[in-house]
Design a protein around this motif. Structure first.
Motif, PDB file in Angstrom:
ATOM      1  N   GLN A  40      34.407  -0.388  31.583  1.00 43.82           N
ATOM      2  CA  GLN A  40      34.892  -1.029  30.733  1.00 43.82           C
ATOM      3  C   GLN A  40      34.208  -2.476  30.871  1.00 43.82           C
ATOM      4  O   GLN A  40      34.044  -3.047  31.758  1.00 43.82           O
ATOM      5  N   VAL A  41      33.748  -3.129  29.715  1.00 42.96           N
ATOM      6  CA  VAL A  41      32.652  -4.278  29.538  1.00 42.96           C
ATOM      7  C   VAL A  41      33.241  -5.288  28.763  1.00 42.96           C
ATOM      8  O   VAL A  41      33.970  -5.002  27.586  1.00 42.96           O
ATOM      9  N   ASP A  42      33.118  -6.547  29.095  1.00 42.87           N
ATOM     10  CA  ASP A  42      33.739  -7.827  28.373  1.00 42.87           C
ATOM     11  C   ASP A  42      32.362  -8.148  27.369  1.00 42.87           C
ATOM     12  O   ASP A  42      31.409  -8.691  28.113  1.00 42.87           O
ATOM     13  N   GLU A  43      32.493  -7.855  26.197  1.00 46.22           N
ATOM     14  CA  GLU A  43      31.276  -8.177  25.297  1.00 46.22           C
ATOM     15  C   GLU A  43      31.502  -9.347  24.494  1.00 46.22           C
ATOM     16  O   GLU A  43      30.887  -9.641  23.433  1.00 46.22           O
ATOM     17  N   ALA A  44      32.532 -10.252  24.955  1.00 49.18           N
ATOM     18  CA  ALA A  44      33.032 -11.370  24.120  1.00 49.18           C
ATOM     19  C   ALA A  44      31.648 -12.366  24.025  1.00 49.18           C
ATOM     20  O   ALA A  44      31.666 -12.850  22.821  1.00 49.18           O
ATOM     21  N   SER A  45      30.687 -12.183  24.743  1.00 48.37           N
ATOM     22  CA  SER A  45      29.727 -13.143  24.781  1.00 48.37           C
ATOM     23  C   SER A  45      28.809 -12.803  23.385  1.00 48.37           C
ATOM     24  O   SER A  45      28.061 -13.753  22.907  1.00 48.37           O
ATOM     25  N   LEU A  46      29.013 -11.569  23.087  1.00 45.93           N
ATOM     26  CA  LEU A  46      28.088 -10.896  21.920  1.00 45.93           C
ATOM     27  C   LEU A  46      28.954 -10.778  20.624  1.00 45.93           C
ATOM     28  O   LEU A  46      28.668 -11.234  19.661  1.00 45.93           O
ATOM     29  N   THR A  47      30.157 -10.280  20.702  1.00 47.93           N
ATOM     30  CA  THR A  47      31.013 -10.053  19.555  1.00 47.93           C
ATOM     31  C   THR A  47      32.035 -11.002  19.498  1.00 47.93           C
ATOM     32  O   THR A  47      32.756 -11.140  18.357  1.00 47.93           O
ATOM     33  N   GLY A  48      32.276 -11.657  20.323  1.00 54.09           N
ATOM     34  CA  GLY A  48      33.422 -12.733  20.383  1.00 54.09           C
ATOM     35  C   GLY A  48      34.925 -12.192  20.500  1.00 54.09           C
ATOM     36  O   GLY A  48      35.868 -12.933  20.437  1.00 54.09           O
ATOM     37  N   GLU A  49      34.886 -10.835  20.680  1.00 54.89           N
ATOM     38  CA  GLU A  49      36.188 -10.233  20.767  1.00 54.89           C
ATOM     39  C   GLU A  49      36.596  -9.968  22.207  1.00 54.89           C
ATOM     40  O   GLU A  49      35.793  -9.757  23.132  1.00 54.89           O
ATOM     41  N   SER A  50      38.004 -10.098  22.358  1.00 58.73           N
ATOM     42  CA  SER A  50      38.702 -10.264  23.762  1.00 58.73           C
ATOM     43  C   SER A  50      39.101  -8.826  24.235  1.00 58.73           C
ATOM     44  O   SER A  50      39.343  -8.739  25.135  1.00 58.73           O
ATOM     45  N   HIS A  51      39.015  -7.933  23.353  1.00 56.92           N
ATOM     46  CA  HIS A  51      39.289  -6.514  23.826  1.00 56.92           C
ATOM     47  C   HIS A  51      38.233  -6.050  24.836  1.00 56.92           C
ATOM     48  O   HIS A  51      37.031  -6.210  24.246  1.00 56.92           O
ATOM     49  N   PRO A  52      38.621  -5.392  25.962  1.00 56.84           N
ATOM     50  CA  PRO A  52      37.410  -4.758  26.662  1.00 56.84           C
ATOM     51  C   PRO A  52      36.888  -3.631  25.958  1.00 56.84           C
ATOM     52  O   PRO A  52      37.651  -2.802  25.124  1.00 56.84           O
ATOM     53  N   VAL A  53      35.581  -3.297  25.791  1.00 58.32           N
ATOM     54  CA  VAL A  53      35.017  -1.931  25.484  1.00 58.32           C
ATOM     55  C   VAL A  53      34.481  -0.927  26.528  1.00 58.32           C
ATOM     56  O   VAL A  53      33.947  -1.179  27.416  1.00 58.32           O
TER      57      VAL A  53
END
Length: 854
Positions: A156-169
């Motif tokens: 599971q990856v935190d992509e908030a820096s790119l997508t701005g979304e808080s949900h893990p991917v």
């Protein structure tokens, strides 16, 4: 989201677990370059100096200072020269800050990477990675480049820096390269992106893109700020100042020539021209602009909005569209349990604790953290729990099972995808369908849903995950909306400001959030970023005003939307907190970053930073910006209204063959009144709300009606001053008496204009009027002072005439303007009243409707 994969870059090495050899690495480094985000080249100091030298305000201040020094006013001249230093320093500071912003973006990437080369693992600088490298990424580490995930479990990856979304991917390894040609589109869950962080598991990444070719690198290119442009207000003031300078120069030359032709001599001609120059030079305009912007910056800081570029205080008041990032701006930017739906016989507290038993607070999974945080607020905690075994979440199984001993009792606790958990439970078809309907309903509301189940065990068989579970219920998660956002959106709607929410979320989630905050009146109109971009590329225009939400929005979509809105004449504010928001923040007329959870990159490039991350602060900033423009407008109106009769009388009286009207000491006295009046009397404070006036999109400083008002007051005052001068001069040419009359009328006109424009709402206005009237009486009526000033005390009838002249000069034009404004208002085109009326577009008498008659 799907991303292109150039198969040829990794086809030869995809199945090779040994990694690249040194020779292959060197060849690819030469072909693709180092894994570095491209930085903006540092401009030479000579180039910075050249940019600064092109600023007309610098040369204007130099010219004014030289004139003051030549006239012997050394204090004024030195003050203006000193004032140039901060302007030059600001240019240098902005350049350095831009450089630091780009460097900060680069620092978001991993500095080191564990790479497999020649069959051995080695830690190398991330700068040395090349396409084809095999990289290992541990939990908590950032991906050092863009690549395809080829191995790993429970990723599971935190992509908030790119997508701005808080949900893990969740990420899934790619077992084999897909067929379909030299370049194929690969789902986003197969990719690991530079600048994102692995939350759980351990991944292997086959590098595909490095440096500027990564998604992160493409975003950084947007951070390479173009040369700054002057704001509309700066352009308007610059044009006004240049026009006044040209006019002043022509008048001075004409006056000097005429005085010489009249036989007055060189000294008289030079004094006349120099006095006129000092009276006509509009040095107050840039000073007033600077002071007002400084006051605006201070007031916004008190409202928890930190201004990084003072000119954005001007633009924020003209905003007609707010493009708001959802996560972290409209919502809190963190996952939280929103709803617990227990099964029959299960309490909500029990369900919350069951979910927590199957979670690990230290896993790095935001969902686990949200479950544990919620369970801590529920009653019933404190049981002794021992974890016996666990079956971690995988993409194939889509559930997580914990075998725990609770107060000596062995239990299996399961959480995961509702469909999977329901299938593992002993439920009849009708019951399962009812629960699935509940899951679908929560999904339509934009909630992330997990199912929970449990089973009492007699014993645990190693490696066997139990089935035949007892269903316990559903847990739904949401990113909560911030308090006050709905009220702020309602204020924007009432003021004619379009709020457009941009998010990477699913359309259903985006619509649910939009409805919750009142977008579109509670029924938001939504489109995806791809659909919007397609319409923009097809040159479809005007539809953005009909949208309330853009879902699945990528950085490229946000940037295209901002530019399209600006092309349609909108003044756009953009809010954001992540690296993905940087291009849009830079392109916006006002870029607004979140100060609490925003990334350094977003804060550095933004023109304004919200210290409390409160969307409500944006509406307060808009209200402050609108009030700032109204204050500036009144300040500039005052300067023009008072300078016009001053210049006209200083020119026409000597041209008519009379003695010089104003001596340098008189100009100093008048400027001592004009300067503080312009800077202090019109600093009205804003209200906390925007009001209902429409945004002012025009870059014009004044409407035609307002220009007419300025000219009417100035010309009428000049006519009355010349008339009183001629009357007081008399046959005996009593110059001191005539000068005193003109000076008194001029100062009374100044006080009347100040009172009319400010409506006496500010303490500064009341003080300046009081000081102006007091100083006038003292300077004229005290014999010793009047002789020093080459004046003569006035009689009672003189004072009556002066008061009547000032009242007529100011009151008549403003009364006429107010009447016109009321007539327009009666036809439905008025701007209203109050501060909002001062900024309504298209109202020719926008200010006069806010002025009392005298």
């Amino acid at each position: 989201m799907r991303h292109p994969l150039p198969v040829a870059r990794i086809a030869a090495d995809f199945a090779d677990d040994r990694g690249l050899s040194d020779a292959e690495r060197a060849a690819r480094l030469g072909r693709y370059g180092p894994n570095a985000i491209l930085e903006r080249p540092v401009r030479a100091w000579l180039a910075i100096a050249a940019d600064t030298a092109r600023d007309p305000m610098i040369w204007f201040l130099v010219a004014c200072a030289g004139l003051y020094l030549a006239l012997g006013s050394y204090q004024e001249g030195i003050t203006l020269l000193v004032a140039i230093a901060p302007l030059i320093g600001m240019d240098v500071f902005l350049h350095r800050r831009t450089q630091a912003s780009t460097e900060g973006l680069g620092q978001q990437l991993a500095h080191e990477a564990t790479v497999i080369r020649g069959g051995a693992a080695a830690v190398i600088p991330a700068l040395d990675l090349v396409p084809g490298d095999l990289v290992e990424v541990a939990s908590g580490e950032a991906f050092p480049a863009d690549g395809v995930v080829v191995a790993g479990e429970r990723l599971q990856v935190d992509e908030a820096s790119l997508t701005g979304e808080s949900h893990p991917v969740a990420k899934r390894p790619l077992a084999a390269l897909p067929a379909g040609g030299p370049e194929v589109a690969l789902d986003g869950d197969r990719w690991g992106f530079a600048g994102t962080r692995l939350l759980t598991g351990r991944a292997r990444l086959r590098v595909v893109y490095t440096g500027a070719e990564t998604l992160y690198g493409a975003i950084v290119q947007g951070a390479i700020r173009p040369d700054s442009q002057r704001t509309p207000l700066q352009v308007a003031i610059g044009s006004l100042v240049r026009g006044l300078l040209v006019g002043a120069a022509l008048l001075c030359a004409t006056l000097a020539f005429v005085r010489l032709r009249q036989g007055a001599g060189w000294v008289d001609a030079l004094i006349s021209a120099a006095t006129l120059a000092v009276a006509a030079l509009p040095e107050e305009f840039p000073v007033v602009l600077t002071v007002f912007l400084g006051v605006g910056v201070y007031r916004l800081a008190r409202r928890r909005a930190l201004v990084r570029r003072a000119v954005c205080v001007e633009n924020i008041g003209r905003v007609s569209c707010v493009c708001a990032d959802k996560t972290g701006t409209i919502t809190l930017g963190r996952l939280a349990v929103d709803e617990v739906v227990p099964a029959d016989g299960v309490t909500a507290d029990a369900l919350a604790h069951l979910a927590a038993l199957a979670s690990r607070a230290d896993s790095g999974d935001p969902l686990d953290a949200a479950v544990c945080a919620h369970a801590a607020t529920r009653a019933g905690a404190g049981a002794e729990v021992t974890r016996v075994a666990e079956f971690p979440f995988t993409e194939d199984r889509r559930r997580e099972t914990a075998i725990v001993r609770v107060d000596g009792r062995l239990r299996a606790i399961v959480k995961g995808s509702p469909e999977v958990v329901l299938a593992a439970c002993a439920l009849d078809a009708a019951t399962r369908d009812r629960w699935q309907a509940r899951v679908d309903a929560l999904g339509r509301r934009g909630r992330k849903v997990i199912g929970c189940a449990h089973l009492d065990l007699d014993a645990h068989v190693a490696g066997v995950e139990p089935d035949g579970l007892t269903f316990a219920g559903l847990v739904a998660f949401a990113d909560p909306v911030r308090d006050g956002v709905a009220d702020a959106v309602a204020q924007c709607r009432a003021a004619g400001i379009h709020v457009l929410m941009l998010t990477g979320d699913h359309p259903a989630t985006a619509e649910a959030i939009g409805a919750a905050i009142g977008l579109g009146g509670g029924t938001p109109r939504c489109a995806t970023g791809d659909a919007v971009l397609a319409r923009l590329e097809a040159r479809d225009r005007g539809f953005l005003r009909d949208l309330d939400v853009v879902a699945r929005a990528l950085p490229a979509h946000k940037l295209a939307i901002v530019r399209a809105l600006q092309a349609e004449g909108e003044i756009v504010a953009v809010t954001g907190d992540g690296v993905n928001d940087v291009p849009a923040l830079l392109a916006a007329d006002v870029g607004i970053a979140m100060g609490e959870r925003g990334t350094r990159s977003a804060r550095d490039v933004a023109a304004m930073v919200l210290l409390d991350d409160d969307f409500h602060t944006i509406t307060r900033a808009i209200a402050e910006g609108r009030q700032l423009f109204a204050n500036l407008q009144r300040g500039f109106q005052y300067l023009l209204m008072i300078h016009l009769p001053l210049v006209i009388t200083a020119t026409l009286v000597p041209l008519a063959g009379y003695p010089i009207l104003y001596l340098p000491v008189h100009i100093v006295w008048l400027e001592a009144i004009i300067h503080p009046s312009a800077m202090l009397a019109f600093q009205a404070a804003s209200t906390a709300r925007i009001g209902d006036a429409a945004p002012r999109r025009s870059a014009q400083l004044f409407t035609r009606g307002e220009w007419a008002q300025v000219l009417a007051v100035g010309l009428l005052a000049a006519v009355l001053m010349i008339a009183t001068y001629d009357r007081s001069l008399g046959a005996e040419l009593a110059v001191p008496h005539a000068r005193a009359m003109c000076m008194v009328v001029m100062t009374l006109v100044s006080a009347a204009i100040t009172g009319a424009l400010s409506r006496l709402r500010t303490a500064g206005a009341r003080w300046m009027i009081g000081l102006t009237l007091t100083s006038t009486v003292v300077m004229v009526q005290v014999p010793a002072l009047s002789r020093l000033l080459r004046l003569r005390p006035l009689h009672a009838d003189d004072w009556a005439i002066a008061v009547a002249a000032a009242a007529l000069a100011v009151g008549l034009p403003l009364a006429i303007g107010a009447g016109i404004g009321r007539l327009r208002g009666g036809r439905g085109t008025g701007a209203g009243t109050g501060a909002g009326a001062a900024v309504a577009p298209g109202a020719g008498a926008a200010l006069v409707t806010d002025l009392p008659t005298l």
